[in-house]
Design an enzyme around this catalytic site. Sequence first.
Site, PDB file in Angstrom:
ATOM      1  N   HIS A  77       0.827  -1.212   0.000  1.00  0.00           N
ATOM      2  CA  HIS A  77       0.000   0.000   0.000  1.00  0.00           C
ATOM      3  C   HIS A  77       0.863   1.264   0.000  1.00  0.00           C
ATOM      4  O   HIS A  77       0.507   2.259  -0.636  1.00  0.00           O
ATOM      5  CB  HIS A  77      -0.966   0.007   1.188  1.00  0.00           C
ATOM      6  CG  HIS A  77      -1.929  -1.148   1.166  1.00  0.00           C
ATOM      7  ND1 HIS A  77      -2.723  -1.487   2.237  1.00  0.00           N
ATOM      8  CD2 HIS A  77      -2.209  -2.067   0.194  1.00  0.00           C
ATOM      9  CE1 HIS A  77      -3.454  -2.560   1.925  1.00  0.00           C
ATOM     10  NE2 HIS A  77      -3.154  -2.928   0.696  1.00  0.00           N
ATOM     11  N   HIS A 234      -9.651  -1.836  -4.681  1.00  0.00           N
ATOM     12  CA  HIS A 234      -8.510  -2.213  -3.839  1.00  0.00           C
ATOM     13  C   HIS A 234      -7.579  -3.181  -4.566  1.00  0.00           C
ATOM     14  O   HIS A 234      -6.356  -3.096  -4.425  1.00  0.00           O
ATOM     15  CB  HIS A 234      -8.947  -2.803  -2.495  1.00  0.00           C
ATOM     16  CG  HIS A 234      -7.753  -3.005  -1.609  1.00  0.00           C
ATOM     17  ND1 HIS A 234      -7.149  -1.975  -0.919  1.00  0.00           N
ATOM     18  CD2 HIS A 234      -6.970  -4.089  -1.404  1.00  0.00           C
ATOM     19  CE1 HIS A 234      -6.071  -2.422  -0.311  1.00  0.00           C
ATOM     20  NE2 HIS A 234      -5.936  -3.706  -0.583  1.00  0.00           N
ATOM     21  N   HIS A 261      -1.503 -10.990  -5.361  1.00  0.00           N
ATOM     22  CA  HIS A 261      -0.076 -10.651  -5.317  1.00  0.00           C
ATOM     23  C   HIS A 261       0.774 -11.616  -6.140  1.00  0.00           C
ATOM     24  O   HIS A 261       1.781 -11.219  -6.723  1.00  0.00           O
ATOM     25  CB  HIS A 261       0.417 -10.627  -3.868  1.00  0.00           C
ATOM     26  CG  HIS A 261      -0.220  -9.540  -3.062  1.00  0.00           C
ATOM     27  ND1 HIS A 261      -0.115  -8.202  -3.399  1.00  0.00           N
ATOM     28  CD2 HIS A 261      -0.995  -9.571  -1.957  1.00  0.00           C
ATOM     29  CE1 HIS A 261      -0.787  -7.477  -2.517  1.00  0.00           C
ATOM     30  NE2 HIS A 261      -1.336  -8.287  -1.635  1.00  0.00           N
TER      31      HIS A 261
HETATM   32 ZN   LIG Z   1      -4.025  -4.548  -0.326  1.00  0.00          ZN
END
Ligand SMILES: [Zn+2]
Length: 297
Positions: A77, A234, A261
Amino acid sequence: MRDYQHTISMPLSFSGIGLHTGANVSARILPADPDTGMIFRCTDTGTEISATVENVAETAYATVLSAGGAKISTVEHFLAALYGMEIDNAVIEVDGPELPILDGSALQISQAIASAGPARQDVRRRFLRVWENDRIRRNGSMVVVSPCVEMEILVTVDFPASAIGRQWAKLTLNPERFLKEIAPARTFVLREQIDALRAAGLAKGGTLDNAIVVEGAKVHNTEGLRFPNEFARHKLLDFLGDIALLGRPVRGSFVAVRPGHTVNHAVAEYLASPVRSAFHDPPVSTGKVPVDIQASA
Ligand SMILES: [Zn+2]
């Protein structure tokens, strides 16, 4: 997209708990010289970890970087905020094992960068340009890459929980749009995953103040959602944070289907591979005649 490299104009401070470790941590973003890229400085051990694709150690629930025996978790982030706000160079100091999760989004970091203001540096940015269409697949996720003069990202997600369902988010990267449309989107977890995460020693710092908790059609957070498609937004934020590990702005279009990810990291590795790095845009002429041409004239 900006032509010149930027850093931040003043140090920025953050503190809070780590999502997975539950540790109380403080972090500072400091200005850095041109061509530094992003460096994490662990103040408790005195080690530095460059934010690069090669230093990615884990991608299961968060992006973990490791180098020289040191490890730093949940970097995505902070990196997304810096990348989205088109900051090229910074040192991120942190006094614990993980970056603070703050409210689960990149809003506070991005707002701090916007209010401090970016500082222009006298060196051109070196773009990584996507030159061909390709697709990268990992465990049910897929990212299609193709050439584009901007950086464009379209993310789709598809969850059985009807509070999420099928949704999408799209961004043509620029700092104003990133700050308004993507930075506020919070991380999320399915209620039924929480026990397994805790049993695996993860999500120790997770609360309704730093994550959206979804159970079927229900969102447990009393304040509700910030956007109807906050989940897809997000995932787009996470994608940017993982692509930031390339250390370069990218001109390319990405369609990411159910990204996470792991596939994001595979895309970064794909773009960083030596074959493709040959296609990096060369630095644009500064107006000075290169020395080797002067010598032969
Ligand atoms: Zn995240």
